[in-house]
Design a protein around this motif. Structure first.
Motif, mmCIF file in Angstrom:
data_model
loop_
_atom_site.group_PDB
_atom_site.id
_atom_site.type_symbol
_atom_site.label_atom_id
_atom_site.label_comp_id
_atom_site.label_asym_id
_atom_site.label_seq_id
_atom_site.Cartn_x
_atom_site.Cartn_y
_atom_site.Cartn_z
ATOM 1 N N ALA A 132 7.480 9.387 -6.556
ATOM 2 C CA ALA A 132 5.859 9.540 -6.221
ATOM 3 C C ALA A 132 5.307 10.448 -7.089
ATOM 4 C CB ALA A 132 5.961 10.420 -4.824
ATOM 5 N N ILE A 133 6.037 10.959 -8.151
ATOM 6 C CA ILE A 133 5.482 11.842 -9.146
ATOM 7 C C ILE A 133 4.749 11.062 -10.121
ATOM 8 C CG2 ILE A 133 6.114 13.353 -10.934
ATOM 9 C CD1 ILE A 133 7.841 15.045 -8.746
ATOM 10 N N ALA A 173 1.194 11.225 -9.945
ATOM 11 C CA ALA A 173 0.456 12.370 -10.215
ATOM 12 C C ALA A 173 0.438 12.359 -11.682
ATOM 13 C CB ALA A 173 1.210 13.469 -9.716
ATOM 14 N N GLN A 191 -2.757 10.189 -13.122
ATOM 15 C CA GLN A 191 -4.055 10.356 -12.551
ATOM 16 C C GLN A 191 -5.096 10.861 -13.721
ATOM 17 O OE1 GLN A 191 -5.030 13.094 -9.429
ATOM 18 N NE2 GLN A 191 -5.979 11.525 -8.272
ATOM 19 N N GLN A 230 -6.917 7.040 -6.616
ATOM 20 C CA GLN A 230 -6.922 7.757 -5.437
ATOM 21 C C GLN A 230 -5.820 7.804 -4.469
ATOM 22 O OE1 GLN A 230 -10.616 5.875 -3.749
ATOM 23 N NE2 GLN A 230 -9.435 4.626 -2.424
ATOM 24 N N THR A 231 -4.966 7.220 -4.592
ATOM 25 C CA THR A 231 -3.872 6.903 -3.955
ATOM 26 C C THR A 231 -2.973 6.065 -4.485
ATOM 27 O OG1 THR A 231 -2.935 7.220 -1.713
ATOM 28 C CG2 THR A 231 -4.248 5.372 -2.253
ATOM 29 N N MET A 236 1.203 4.311 -3.438
ATOM 30 C CA MET A 236 2.423 4.267 -2.787
ATOM 31 C C MET A 236 3.372 3.730 -3.510
ATOM 32 S SD MET A 236 0.969 2.794 1.193
ATOM 33 C CE MET A 236 -0.257 3.832 1.977
ATOM 34 N N HIS A 237 4.784 4.204 -3.046
ATOM 35 C CA HIS A 237 6.173 3.633 -3.664
ATOM 36 C C HIS A 237 6.592 2.911 -2.834
ATOM 37 C CE1 HIS A 237 10.333 4.478 -5.027
ATOM 38 N NE2 HIS A 237 9.974 3.499 -5.624
ATOM 39 N N ARG A 272 -12.192 0.150 1.082
ATOM 40 C CA ARG A 272 -11.437 1.444 0.745
ATOM 41 C C ARG A 272 -11.297 1.598 -0.580
ATOM 42 N NH1 ARG A 272 -5.799 3.559 3.355
ATOM 43 N NH2 ARG A 272 -6.296 2.401 5.372
ATOM 44 N N ASN A 310 7.455 8.355 -0.799
ATOM 45 C CA ASN A 310 6.547 9.017 -1.406
ATOM 46 C C ASN A 310 6.532 10.470 -1.156
ATOM 47 O OD1 ASN A 310 5.088 6.947 -2.589
ATOM 48 N ND2 ASN A 310 3.501 6.874 -1.065
ATOM 49 N N SER A 366 2.429 7.254 4.494
ATOM 50 C CA SER A 366 2.309 6.105 3.954
ATOM 51 C C SER A 366 2.736 4.896 4.622
ATOM 52 C CB SER A 366 2.908 6.229 2.443
ATOM 53 O OG SER A 366 2.207 7.057 1.533
ATOM 54 N N LEU A 376 -6.593 7.074 9.194
ATOM 55 C CA LEU A 376 -5.596 7.590 8.498
ATOM 56 C C LEU A 376 -5.662 7.385 6.828
ATOM 57 C CD1 LEU A 376 -1.728 6.694 8.714
ATOM 58 C CD2 LEU A 376 -2.747 7.981 6.870
ATOM 59 N N ARG A 377 -5.912 8.265 6.286
ATOM 60 C CA ARG A 377 -6.065 8.439 4.720
ATOM 61 C C ARG A 377 -5.151 9.088 3.884
ATOM 62 N NH1 ARG A 377 -8.777 4.433 5.492
ATOM 63 N NH2 ARG A 377 -10.950 4.012 4.990
ATOM 64 N N THR A 378 -4.826 8.316 2.956
ATOM 65 C CA THR A 378 -3.870 8.883 1.907
ATOM 66 C C THR A 378 -4.644 9.266 0.608
ATOM 67 O OG1 THR A 378 -2.939 7.014 0.994
ATOM 68 C CG2 THR A 378 -1.918 7.817 2.946
ATOM 69 N N GLY A 379 -4.338 10.385 -0.086
ATOM 70 C CA GLY A 379 -4.709 10.491 -1.354
ATOM 71 C C GLY A 379 -3.812 11.102 -2.316
ATOM 72 N N LEU A 380 -4.360 11.655 -3.440
ATOM 73 C CA LEU A 380 -3.342 11.758 -4.507
ATOM 74 C C LEU A 380 -4.244 13.092 -5.308
ATOM 75 C CD1 LEU A 380 -0.908 11.285 -6.362
ATOM 76 C CD2 LEU A 380 -2.676 9.892 -7.893
ATOM 77 N N ASP A 381 -3.506 14.239 -5.345
ATOM 78 C CA ASP A 381 -3.888 15.248 -6.134
ATOM 79 C C ASP A 381 -2.842 15.383 -7.516
ATOM 80 O OD1 ASP A 381 -4.542 17.770 -7.268
ATOM 81 O OD2 ASP A 381 -4.974 18.685 -5.397
ATOM 82 N N GLY A 382 -3.409 14.903 -8.662
ATOM 83 C CA GLY A 382 -2.545 15.339 -9.522
ATOM 84 C C GLY A 382 -2.546 16.535 -10.493
ATOM 85 N N ARG A 429 -9.145 18.174 -3.518
ATOM 86 C CA ARG A 429 -8.682 16.854 -3.268
ATOM 87 C C ARG A 429 -8.174 16.507 -1.721
ATOM 88 N NH1 ARG A 429 -8.806 12.293 -6.972
ATOM 89 N NH2 ARG A 429 -9.293 13.343 -8.954
ATOM 90 N N GLY A 477 4.570 16.083 -5.566
ATOM 91 C CA GLY A 477 4.320 14.807 -6.151
ATOM 92 C C GLY A 477 2.612 14.593 -6.076
ATOM 93 N N GLY A 478 1.940 15.294 -5.555
ATOM 94 C CA GLY A 478 0.647 15.340 -5.209
ATOM 95 C C GLY A 478 0.148 14.305 -4.200
#
Lengths: 224, 360
Positions: free
Chosen positions: A95-96, A99, A102, A109-110, A112-113, A139, B127, B134, B211-217, B229, B348-349
């Protein structure tokens, strides 16, 4: 309409991969696991700079996963008698990858693995179905679907980029359909390479992705 | 086509009990004791499953069959969505070198399908801590779109030294207890869980409103301390549900007692909810942080609490951190909750927000 905007397959030797990252970024990506490097090189190859800030979802599957890194970690934990190096643990966490890429793909924005449970089989059908559903929902503006694998001798990646709305030079559109009678391809890890061959051959107008665990609808590509 | 998605049933096996109702009851009674797991010379508090079996694989089978039994009856063709951050790595630790890892990284999912007598499509998600949501997001999207009619979404996180050692090496673990939002918080306490929800299009008590997923790098191990984020994801989740912040009656926090992540979550909540902060609850001081299973384990536990109108107090909190300036519920409540928000903030964000809404 959902459009296919990029079809890409890449192969690297372990020695070539860091160089490919440097070529893509103009600098090395420090402390990045091979799967992260593969993801970065492929994603940047699929999306030109002007599209990297658009809202993007990354869906990626892998047969190998971080296998080599997991072996290193197991060796450290079970044989070393000490705690592992933080980097070795982090490298086992796929998952890293998202990050770390990005900052080069600000619109991401998102992610999935989806690790695969059987050799030689893939789940492009599910990745593309989710991509179509989420693009139709609004989305995001684009979805990157990938298969990333690496072993001691080689690393490979296969990519499909999808976008909502027409883009110049899109080779095909995609949709979910009930019945398909035309050409079909099996759901294998290298499906994008086979799709590229179909696009180059310029014969049948449509191509469907045949999955042994197909849902009610099938992913169908229509040549543009 | 888009249709509502409901939670038809749930199942849970964790340190606090062997069904959602049992877990809700022990949470209500304030039980939060943890066991211990040794790592070399060091020992860490750990929330293990209540199973005595020593063989890793046999124990895993017991856990999975137990959870499958709670879900029954389910059609064997029902698609199975499996979330885990570690799969069967504990099994390979037990076998020792040479480590004969399978070629397909999620091969354990095939075994899980067999144990649960599910022969339909299987999809795995990894994840880190957001794996469960997810998987839930993928399953509910396909049901909403009419591509499948129902799904089992399963979270599995079973004991292993690799994860414990990895977190320990980064000094992310508490040596005593998880203290969410508390001034003395000093890290996570890990745990095991196997949890599942059966989703479907047929009306049931709880609906997935969004449901919403996101990512913070910001970094590979934690979110941006400003929480921006995380707030974005929560706002997107509210928008999808067509709800205002004031409509949320309870928030199940990610808060596990991590110094940085708790602060980021608090900053995010303040920016979204302002002066109208709903009651806050963290389940991790009682269940442990069950990583890839945490989303589903905490969802199953929370819904059982809400079904009984018994919201437990959050263990481990006693001293307000002035920087966080928010505090979880320290008294039990019998409030009837119609809408709850559940947050996940992952290694992992990964980020995720889920809103569940009671029907009829």
């Amino acid at each position: 309409m959902i459009n296919l905007t990029a079809v890409l397959s890449q192969d690297f030797t372990p020695a070539d991969l860091p160089a490919a990252v440097r070529a893509a970024l103009g600098k090395p990506l420090r402390r990045a696991a091979p799967l992260t490097q593969l993801a970065l090189v492929g994603a940047l190859a699929c999306l030109p700079p002007e599209r990297r800030s658009r809202p993007t979802i990354l869906l990626w599957q892998s047969t190998s996963g971080p296998r080599l890194e997991t072996l290193t970690l197991l060796d450290e934990v079970c044989s070393g008698g000490a705690e592992p190096m933080p980097y070795d643990f982090l490298a086992t966490q796929p998952a890293i990858a998202a990050a770390q890429i990005q900052s080069f793909l600000p619109g991401l924005q998102t992610a999935m693995h989806l690790p695969l449970d059987s050799e030689g089989m893939a789940n492009w059908s599910l990745l593309l179905s989710l991509a179509i559903v989420w693009l139709n929902e609004g989305r995001c503006a684009q979805v990157l679907c990938a298969q990333l694998d690496h072993a001691a001798e080689a690393a490979s990646s296969h990519w499909l980029a999808l976008s909502r709305g027409p883009l110049e030079n899109s080779p095909a559109s995609l949709q979910l359909v009930k019945d398909t009678a035309g050409t079909s391809l099996p759901d294998t890890p290298d499906f994008p390479a086979r799709l590229a061959e179909w696009l180059a051959a310029n014969d049948s107008q449509t191509l469907s992705l045949h999955s042994p665990v197909a849902m009610k609808l099938t992913v169908e590509f229509t040549r543009l | 086509m888009t249709r509502p998605v409901f939670i038809a049933n749930s199942a849970l096996l964790c340190a606090r009990g062997d069904s959602p109702a049992t877990v809700a009851s022990t949470l209500w009674n304030g039980e939060c004791s943890a066991g211990q797991r040794k790592l070399g010379e060091r020992a860490f508090p750990y929330f293990g499953l209540p199973l005595d079996e020593a063989d890793w694989m046999v124990r895993a089978e017991q856990a999975l069959r137990q959870v499958a039994g709670q879900l029954a009856p389910v059609s064997p063709e029902t698609p199975l969505f499996i979330a885990s951050s570690s799969f069967q790595i504990g099994h390979f630790e037990q076998l020792g070198a040479p480590f004969d890892l399978p070629a397909a990284t999620a091969s354990f999912s095939r075994q899980i399908g067999e144990w649960m007598s599910q022969s339909g499509a299987r999809t795995s998600f990894s994840n880190a801590c957001t794996s469960g949501f997810s998987a839930l997001d993928a399953a509910r999207s396909l049901i909403a779109a009419g591509l499948i009619d129902d799904a089992i979404v399963l979270g599995v996180e079973l004991a292993n030294d690799s994860t414990l050692a990895g977190f320990a090496a980064m000094e992310l673990l508490s040596r005593t207890a998880g203290r969410p939002f508390d001034a003395r918080r000093d890290g996570l306490v890990l745990g095991e869980a196997v949890a599942a929800v059966h989703l479907g299009a047929k009306p049931a008590t709880w609906r997935i409103a969004s449901l919403r997923t996101g990512l913070d790098g910001f970094s590979t191990t934690g979110p941006n301390p400003d929480g921006s984020r995380i707030a974005d994801v929560t706002v997107d989740c509210l928008k999808e549900a067509n709800l205002k912040a004031a409509d949320i009656e309870l928030i199940k926090l990610q808060a596990a007692g991590s110094p940085g992540t708790d602060l980021a979550e608090a900053n995010a909540l303040r920016s979204v909810f302002g002066q109208h902060m709903p009651p806050l609850i963290s389940l991790k001081p009682s269940l442990g942080h069950t990583l890839g299973a945490s989303g589903l384990a905490e969802l199953a536990a929370l819904l059982a609490c809400l079904d009984a109108d018994k919201i437990p107090a959050t263990a481990g909190f006693s001293k307000v951190d002035p920087e966080i300036a928010l505090f979880p519920m320290v008294e039990r409540s019998t409030e009837h909750v119609e809408r709850a928000l559940l947050n996940l903030i992952g290694f992992g964000g990964g980020l995720a927000s889920l809103i569940v809404e009671r029907q009829g």
